[in-house]
Motif scaffolding. Structure first.
Motif, short mmCIF file in Angstrom:
data_model
loop_
_atom_site.label_atom_id
_atom_site.label_comp_id
_atom_site.label_asym_id
_atom_site.label_seq_id
_atom_site.Cartn_x
_atom_site.Cartn_y
_atom_site.Cartn_z
N THR A 1 14.15 5.29 -10.08
CA THR A 1 14.27 4.61 -8.73
C THR A 1 13.34 5.17 -7.53
O THR A 1 13.02 6.33 -7.46
N PRO A 2 12.84 4.14 -6.80
CA PRO A 2 12.03 4.76 -5.45
C PRO A 2 12.80 5.76 -4.97
O PRO A 2 12.24 6.82 -4.27
N ARG B 1 0.86 -1.09 0.04
CA ARG B 1 -0.26 -0.11 -0.06
C ARG B 1 0.89 1.31 0.02
O ARG B 1 0.50 2.31 -0.67
N ALA B 2 1.90 1.24 0.74
CA ALA B 2 2.73 2.46 0.83
C ALA B 2 3.65 2.61 -0.45
O ALA B 2 3.62 3.73 -0.83
N GLN B 3 3.87 1.49 -1.17
CA GLN B 3 4.48 1.49 -2.59
C GLN B 3 3.46 2.09 -3.51
O GLN B 3 3.83 2.96 -4.44
N GLU B 4 2.11 1.66 -3.39
CA GLU B 4 1.39 2.25 -4.49
C GLU B 4 0.81 3.51 -3.96
O GLU B 4 0.72 4.37 -4.94
N GLU B 5 0.75 4.00 -2.79
CA GLU B 5 0.60 5.45 -2.33
C GLU B 5 1.79 6.42 -2.99
O GLU B 5 1.51 7.35 -3.55
N ALA B 6 2.97 5.98 -2.87
CA ALA B 6 4.14 6.33 -3.15
C ALA B 6 4.44 6.75 -4.74
O ALA B 6 4.47 7.74 -5.37
N HIS B 7 3.96 5.71 -5.42
CA HIS B 7 3.60 5.84 -7.09
C HIS B 7 2.64 6.85 -7.31
O HIS B 7 2.90 7.56 -8.31
N ARG B 8 1.56 6.87 -6.87
CA ARG B 8 0.49 7.72 -6.87
C ARG B 8 0.85 9.11 -6.70
O ARG B 8 0.50 10.01 -7.63
#
Length: 267
Positions: free
Chosen positions: A219-220, A171-178
């Motif tokens: 990259t992240p 979820r954190a990765q998806e939020e970061a991508h959004r």
């Protein structure tokens, strides 16, 4: 006098401390040392001893040829090291058997299929034994930071915690991508209209940082950096406004870019 009853331990209660384990061990080097003891004792069949890397077969040889060691101290040292190596082998067996069970389940094996392979008589017993073995695998992969009690209940609880943590990370990765998708056009607009923004040293510094990372923001870490830099531009523009009493943007395009960045980091 009535005998005191022993209080049972909660099956899911974490272990107070990690179980004592052999852990990492250079088994081949130890087998080599034992080989040297037999060579020094002039073991007449030492050529038949398996290679140092063949731990199980080497241990069987050392056991069956222990009589070749005549020196009492050599006998003591060799026997202790054989005990250590057998314990190491037992630990490794638990880990690898747990992984084999995972592979079997992934390949759609039923617990009834695994019962004979685990030397138990019922699917439920196979399930419980697999969970106990899984505890060893979970403890090993946590490097002793989270020792897991060898009960099905404790293993299920830890697996649920791991799954919840993995879900939270997703979820954190998806939020970061959004958020990155929102930050990207804002950062581009700030650069396009930088000449219309306040002429301030700190604002210029952070705009330069955006210009540096924006062309290859993949990259992240780079994505997080871009967001940090845009937020810093907003912070420094506000500071410049307070210090000078003048607006942070001078042109219509710069005003819109500044407003979009401010809106993005207003929460």
């Amino acid at each position: 006098m009535a005998r005191r009853t022993r209080k049972s331990t909660e099956p899911t209660k974490p272990l107070v401390k990690a179980p004592v384990r052999i852990g990492s061990l250079d088994a081949a080097a130890l087998v080599g040392e034992l080989r040297k003891l037999h060579e020094d004792a002039e073991d007449g069949e030492i050529e038949r001893m398996p290679d140092d890397g063949e731990l199980f077969r080497a241990l069987l040889y050392l056991e069956s040829h222990k009589g070749a060691l005549k020196d009492p101290e050599a006998q003591r040292v060799a026997a202790i090291e054989r005990v250590r190596l057998w314990e190491y082998l037992r630990e490794q067996a638990d880990l690898h058997q747990a992984r084999a069970i995972d592979d079997a389940r992934t390949a759609n094996a039923e617990w009834a299929d695994l019962a004979p392979a685990l030397a138990v008589s019922a699917p439920s017993a196979a399930y419980n034994k697999a969970k106990r073995l899984r505890a060893a695998l979970l403890t090993a992969t946590s490097h002793g930071e989270r020792p897991v009690r060898r009960t099905p209940e404790a293993v299920i609880q830890v697996e649920q915690q791991i799954a919840a943590q993995a879900a939270a990370e997703r979820r954190a990765q998806e939020e970061a991508h959004r958020r990155h998708e929102l930050v990207l056009p804002v950062a581009q607009n700030l650069l396009e209209h930088r000449d219309g923004l306040a002429d301030d040293e700190e604002v210029t510094y952070w705009l330069d940082e955006i210009a540096e990372v924006l062309p290859h923001c993949e990259t992240p870490t780079q994505k997080v950096s871009l967001s940090t830099y845009v937020e810093a531009v907003v912070r420094e523009l506000r500071r410049a406004e307070r210090c000078t009493g003048r607006p942070g943007a001078k042109t219509e395009g710069a005003l819109l870019a500044y407003a979009a960045a401010t809106s993005l980091f207003s929460c």
